[in-house]
Structures are given as structure tokens and as C-alpha cells.
Design a protein around this motif. Sequence first.
Motif, PDB file in Angstrom:
ATOM      1  N   ALA A  88       0.832  -1.062   0.142  1.00 58.37           N
ATOM      2  CA  ALA A  88       0.092  -0.020   0.050  1.00 58.37           C
ATOM      3  C   ALA A  88       0.700   1.338  -0.212  1.00 58.37           C
ATOM      4  O   ALA A  88       1.928   1.217   0.766  1.00 58.37           O
ATOM      5  CB  ALA A  88      -0.934   0.013   1.262  1.00 58.37           C
ATOM      6  N   GLN A  93      -5.289   2.928   1.018  1.00 63.15           N
ATOM      7  CA  GLN A  93      -5.095   1.596   0.286  1.00 63.15           C
ATOM      8  C   GLN A  93      -4.571   0.543   1.570  1.00 63.15           C
ATOM      9  O   GLN A  93      -4.901  -0.668   1.254  1.00 63.15           O
ATOM     10  CB  GLN A  93      -3.818   1.982  -0.437  1.00 63.15           C
ATOM     11  CG  GLN A  93      -3.997   2.553  -1.676  1.00 63.15           C
ATOM     12  CD  GLN A  93      -2.868   2.549  -2.668  1.00 63.15           C
ATOM     13  OE1 GLN A  93      -1.680   2.140  -2.315  1.00 63.15           O
ATOM     14  NE2 GLN A  93      -3.010   3.158  -3.772  1.00 63.15           N
ATOM     15  N   LEU A  94      -3.752   0.854   2.483  1.00 62.11           N
ATOM     16  CA  LEU A  94      -3.701  -0.111   3.598  1.00 62.11           C
ATOM     17  C   LEU A  94      -5.028  -0.639   4.354  1.00 62.11           C
ATOM     18  O   LEU A  94      -5.099  -1.606   4.233  1.00 62.11           O
ATOM     19  CB  LEU A  94      -2.674   0.490   4.771  1.00 62.11           C
ATOM     20  CG  LEU A  94      -2.487  -0.590   5.942  1.00 62.11           C
ATOM     21  CD1 LEU A  94      -1.728  -1.649   5.302  1.00 62.11           C
ATOM     22  CD2 LEU A  94      -1.569   0.088   6.811  1.00 62.11           C
ATOM     23  N   ASN A  97      -6.923  -2.763   1.891  1.00 63.21           N
ATOM     24  CA  ASN A  97      -6.315  -4.228   1.734  1.00 63.21           C
ATOM     25  C   ASN A  97      -6.500  -5.011   2.974  1.00 63.21           C
ATOM     26  O   ASN A  97      -6.682  -6.101   2.861  1.00 63.21           O
ATOM     27  CB  ASN A  97      -4.843  -3.880   1.409  1.00 63.21           C
ATOM     28  CG  ASN A  97      -4.726  -3.511  -0.025  1.00 63.21           C
ATOM     29  OD1 ASN A  97      -5.541  -3.587  -0.935  1.00 63.21           O
ATOM     30  ND2 ASN A  97      -3.413  -3.023  -0.060  1.00 63.21           N
TER      31      ASN A  97
END
Length: 142
Positions: A88, A93-94, A97
Motif C-alpha cells: 500500500a 490503500q492499507l 487491503n
Amino acid sequence: LDQGVGALVWSPLGWGRLTGKIRRGEPWPEGSRLHDTAAFGPPVDEEKLYDVVEVLDAIAQESGKTVPQIAINWLLRRPTVSSVIIGARNEEQLRQNLGAAGWSLTPEEVARLDAASATTAPYPYFPYYRQEGFARINPPVV
């Protein structure tokens, strides 16, 4: 599988190809790392990629999950995958995910993704006169 060895998968979203941002007939989005990195990774059959992305997208829309969450969850369900290393770029994004954990795709969804991603095993894993496919070298768990 028969040796009890698991894989630690690096870049489970295929260098950004399985994020839902890469679409058939469209240019790569501005800011995509693929502009700089695509030449360094393994070759990708783009038509097969788009087939998979379209199924990922359909399942994401049906389930309320994101395309990356569907892709990572699908990968984590493979019997030889122990874990994944995500890449990420930012907190969003992290978090997205990490949302791939704690739930499971349905058997029907897995079957759709498996069908879209099915490939024929490359030489030397198939007789040149009869391509038996990936299932021969990676049989399903009984």
C-alpha cells in the motif's frame, strides 16, 4: 501442497493490475506505478487479466466489497498461500487491503474467479501433444 509448503505472496494485486483501476480498452491511470514498473515484472496476458478484473469487479459490486478486497481474499483462500505482502502507498490503500480479511468469498464466487483465471500449464508441465492444464499440477484439496 503435498509437501505442506506454503507460499508468501508478494504483490498480491499484481503490481496494481488487480486494483480495479486497470480496465480493458482504457489507458493506465495517471499516477499508476505500472508506468514505471510494468517492464520489470513477469509478462502478463492482458486479455486474461481483463477477464479476471471483470469478474472481480462484478463480485465487488454484488458483495459491497472493493476489487482489491475480493482479489486478496480470493488469493488467501488458496490452500498453498500462507500469507501476502501488500504494498500500500498510503493509509487508505492499507485499510482497504486489510478489509480483505475476516470474511470469505462464497464457493460460487471462487468458482467464477477460478474459471476466469484458468490457464494451461506451460512446458514442461504438459505433454506437447496434450495440454492438460493447471489442475494436473495443482489439484484441488480433497
